[in-house]
Write an enzyme that holds these catalytic residues in place. Structure first.
Site, PDB file in Angstrom:
ATOM      1  N   ASN A 175       0.827  -1.199   0.000  1.00 26.39           N
ATOM      2  CA  ASN A 175       0.000   0.000   0.000  1.00 26.39           C
ATOM      3  C   ASN A 175       0.854   1.238   0.000  1.00 26.39           C
ATOM      4  O   ASN A 175       1.972   1.260   0.514  1.00 26.39           O
ATOM      5  CB  ASN A 175      -0.945   0.002   1.204  1.00 26.39           C
ATOM      6  CG  ASN A 175      -0.270   0.531   2.439  1.00 26.39           C
ATOM      7  OD1 ASN A 175      -0.221   1.736   2.658  1.00 26.39           O
ATOM      8  ND2 ASN A 175       0.274  -0.370   3.237  1.00 26.39           N
ATOM      9  N   LYS A 202       8.250   3.694  16.635  1.00 25.09           N
ATOM     10  CA  LYS A 202       7.908   2.633  15.681  1.00 25.09           C
ATOM     11  C   LYS A 202       9.020   2.497  14.655  1.00 25.09           C
ATOM     12  O   LYS A 202       9.344   3.446  13.943  1.00 25.09           O
ATOM     13  CB  LYS A 202       6.584   2.923  15.002  1.00 25.09           C
ATOM     14  CG  LYS A 202       6.202   1.828  14.025  1.00 25.09           C
ATOM     15  CD  LYS A 202       4.736   1.636  13.929  1.00 25.09           C
ATOM     16  CE  LYS A 202       4.385   0.541  12.935  1.00 25.09           C
ATOM     17  NZ  LYS A 202       2.955   0.518  12.664  1.00 25.09           N
ATOM     18  N   GLY A 249      -2.999  -5.657  12.080  1.00 25.12           N
ATOM     19  CA  GLY A 249      -3.117  -4.629  11.050  1.00 25.12           C
ATOM     20  C   GLY A 249      -3.897  -5.091   9.849  1.00 25.12           C
ATOM     21  O   GLY A 249      -5.127  -5.042   9.824  1.00 25.12           O
ATOM     22  N   CYS A 278       8.620   8.202   8.190  1.00 24.39           N
ATOM     23  CA  CYS A 278       8.250   9.328   7.334  1.00 24.39           C
ATOM     24  C   CYS A 278       9.509   9.890   6.696  1.00 24.39           C
ATOM     25  O   CYS A 278      10.567   9.927   7.322  1.00 24.39           O
ATOM     26  CB  CYS A 278       7.587  10.429   8.150  1.00 24.39           C
ATOM     27  SG  CYS A 278       6.080   9.918   8.947  1.00 24.39           S
TER      28      CYS A 278
END
Lengths: 324, 285
Positions: free
Chosen positions: A70, A168, A269, A131
């Site tokens: 994704n 994370k 998830g 990120c």
């Protein structure tokens, strides 16, 4: 007798170890149509950003064998809309909420942590380190221990002392233990792993990448061995640090595998996309498996696979005492 | 958001071939009870321990009260998942979640409605046609496909509709061309008040343009690739203009699949329009 499923993220007690993985539970409202959000150990939000984000163009998703690629691109309404519409709703329903935050700069992470510090109803803050760092040619923070530690330290400094900060981690690193250690040194109270490794799929009919973004994060059972390896290595190096394990958990057996590797909580998830009831089901299955193996407490099973071959399986790792 | 979807392990009651498509009837009382025209269901494919993680979304062709409630799905084989579904036999079980999405809004007063379906998208129109006729509406059908064997439901449309116009691109059934070629004539002849459309994005865009020319409202049910169908995965987004004039990337599953046609930015599907809320470098960023 029911097994004691309570678990601890630093000093915060969760009634059970099953969490939603960030970005897989929507706002909580969607899952609440199927099962109560307060029955979860905690609800982990999608990564909240400072400004609204439209995300990536479609197609954002491609199915791969036992996996899902994704590239959603952190679509979300921004922190203000989140605090106005989503967090109060979760608090009203009694959900323990772990707020995941994402940013392009250390300043942005800090500003988000400050904003979250002003409100109630935040059980913990999860720092999404996958990120792109706009100040470092778009390389993700999680790639390097120093960059990750800088973010974690500034978020830790801006967050109230009684709210744990969870870092994370991404598995796309040469040495995940080094990054984990840097994050803990930076002040992380707990670690979550793994974020999705980057993958790619090409549609052989159109002869173009299957995702509009080209590459995407791979999740689902295909990455579970990777998750088990990362949890194992980090737990072996940092046995006192609570780990939220995730990566392709679809059944109680998968959850137990991560627990045995060293995770004290397990996030579900991609399985939620397949089965909206996955969280309560995984919890029930995990509880049955623990009982069948004679465990009274989940804490006794955490990291048990690390015991030397031939040792008694009932070595007691007392998390309740060690964490406070 | 749909009222309250449920997960059902339903038993397959019938399987049949309909020209190029397959139809499955599944016993699913909880879903049949809550169904409104426009709702869809998702199914898990591949059985237990499947390697196919995403659910497949299908519009519901028909809901019947037998055995407590059944739903019928119509689909074409396009990949491994739909091939698995096509191989299901009677008495096999199927994991369904539904009803999902927002249903078609229905007019308060009787009016004339044109229902446009392209390929197996037309499957969703018959429950809608029933509901409209119960409200005293006149229903006209326009169904099309590339070839005759891919036009779905022509017979039923002929029985139900005031008029039925069929189109095929190869001319093997009805008029040669696309549904959008004949739609202006149908709207004019029927003096239609509203258009409903189901089918691929390109068709919906054409239908919306025609309805806009006539200045009548159009409701479209979009088809976008979904992973979950319940609104958590954020992969099925389309750019839609809101009441406040701001374009947002809305989920086809939870915010749709039915949208007002003129609100969907068909030209920008597959992109993030620069003026969408939160677009990179956009004015709302």
């Amino acid at each position: 007798m029911m097994a004691d499923l309570r678990t601890y993220l630093a000093h915060v007690e969760l009634p059970n170890p099953i969490l939603t993985a960030s970005g897989c539970g929507g706002t909580g409202r969607e899952l609440a149509q199927f099962s109560d959000v307060h029955r979860l150990g905690a609800f982990v939000t999608r990564s909240i950003t400072m400004a609204p984000r439209a995300g990536r163009p479609t197609p954002r998703m491609a199915e791969t064998p036992s996996g899902l690629l994704n590239a959603v691109g952190l679509q979300g309404p921004g922190v203000e809309a989140f605090l106005e519409r989503e967090l109060p709703w979760l608090a009203e329903r009694g959900a323990r909420t772990v707020v995941s935050i994402g940013g392009g700069t250390v300043t942005e992470y800090t500003a988000l942590a400050r904003r979250l510090a002003e409100v109630s109803g935040v059980t913990a803050v999860e720092v999404n380190l996958s990120c792109p760092n706009v100040e470092d040619r778009g390389r993700v923070f999680a790639r390097e221990g120093s960059a990750a530690a800088e973010v974690v330290a500034s978020v830790r400094a801006a967050t109230p002392y009684d709210v744990p900060v969870i870092a994370k981690l991404s598995p796309d690193v040469a040495d995940i233990v080094a990054v984990a250690r840097a994050c803990v040194d930076g002040g992380a109270d707990a670690l979550a792993m793994i974020n999705t490794p980057v993958g790619m799929s090409i549609d052989v009919d159109t002869m173009r990448p299957a995702l509009a973004a080209g590459t995407g994060g791979l999740s689902g059972p295909a990455v579970r061995p990777l998750a088990v390896r990362c949890v194992w290595q980090v737990h072996a190096a940092l046995p006192g640090v609570p780990i939220v394990g995730m990566g392709g958990v679809t059944t109680g057996r998968d959850a137990l595998e991560l627990v045995l590797a060293g995770a004290c909580a397990v996030a579900v998830g991609t399985a939620l996309f397949h089965d909206p009831y996955a969280c309560p089901r995984v919890l029930r299955e995990l509880e049955e498996l623990l009982q069948a193996r004679g465990f009274d407490r989940l804490a006794d099973a955490v990291g048990l696979a690390h015991r030397p071959a031939g040792a008694q399986p009932r070595t007691r790792t007392d998390l309740e005492e060690s964490s406070l | 958001m749909a009222g309250s979807p449920v997960q059902v392990t339903g038993t397959v009651l019938t399987t049949r071939r309909v020209d190029a498509y397959h139809a499955l009837t599944v016993v699913a009382p909880g879903i049949a009870d809550r169904f409104r025209p426009g709702h869809f269901v998702t199914v898990a494919v591949g059985g237990r321990n499947t390697s196919m993680l995403t659910r497949r979304a299908f519009t519901v062709h028909d809901v019947k009260p037998d055995y407590g409630g059944t739903v019928e799905l119509v689909f074409g084989v396009r990949g491994a998942g739909t091939a698995w579904l096509a191989d299901l036999r009677v008495r096999d079980t199927l994991d369904l979640v539904g009803p999902l999405g927002r249903p078609f809004p229905l007019p308060r007063d009787p009016c004339t409605c044109v229902l446009v379906g392209d390929e197996h998208g037309s499957a969703a129109l018959f429950a809608l046609g029933d509901a409209l006729q119960q409200r005293g509406c006149r229903v006209d059908f326009v169904l099309g496909a590339p070839s005759a064997d891919r036009v779905f439901g022509a017979l039923r449309a002929r029985r139900m509709g005031e008029t039925t116009t069929l189109t095929t691109e190869d001319g093997s059934l009805g008029m040669r061309g696309r549904v959008t070629d004949v739609l202006p004539g149908v709207i004019a002849d029927a003096r239609a008040d509203v258009v409903y459309a189901c089918g691929p994005m390109e068709t919906l865009r054409g239908v919306t343009a025609v309805a806009a020319e006539f200045g009548i409202p159009v409701q479209v049910a979009v088809e976008e690739r979904m992973a979950c169908g319940i609104g958590v995965c954020m992969t099925c987004v389309v750019p839609v203009i809101g009441d406040d004039g701001v374009t947002r990337m809305l989920r086809a599953c939870a915010d749709g699949p039915v949208f007002r046609g003129e609100r969907v930015r068909f030209d920008d599907v597959g992109t993030i329009p620069f003026d969408a809320l939160g677009a990179p470098g956009g004015r709302h960023a």
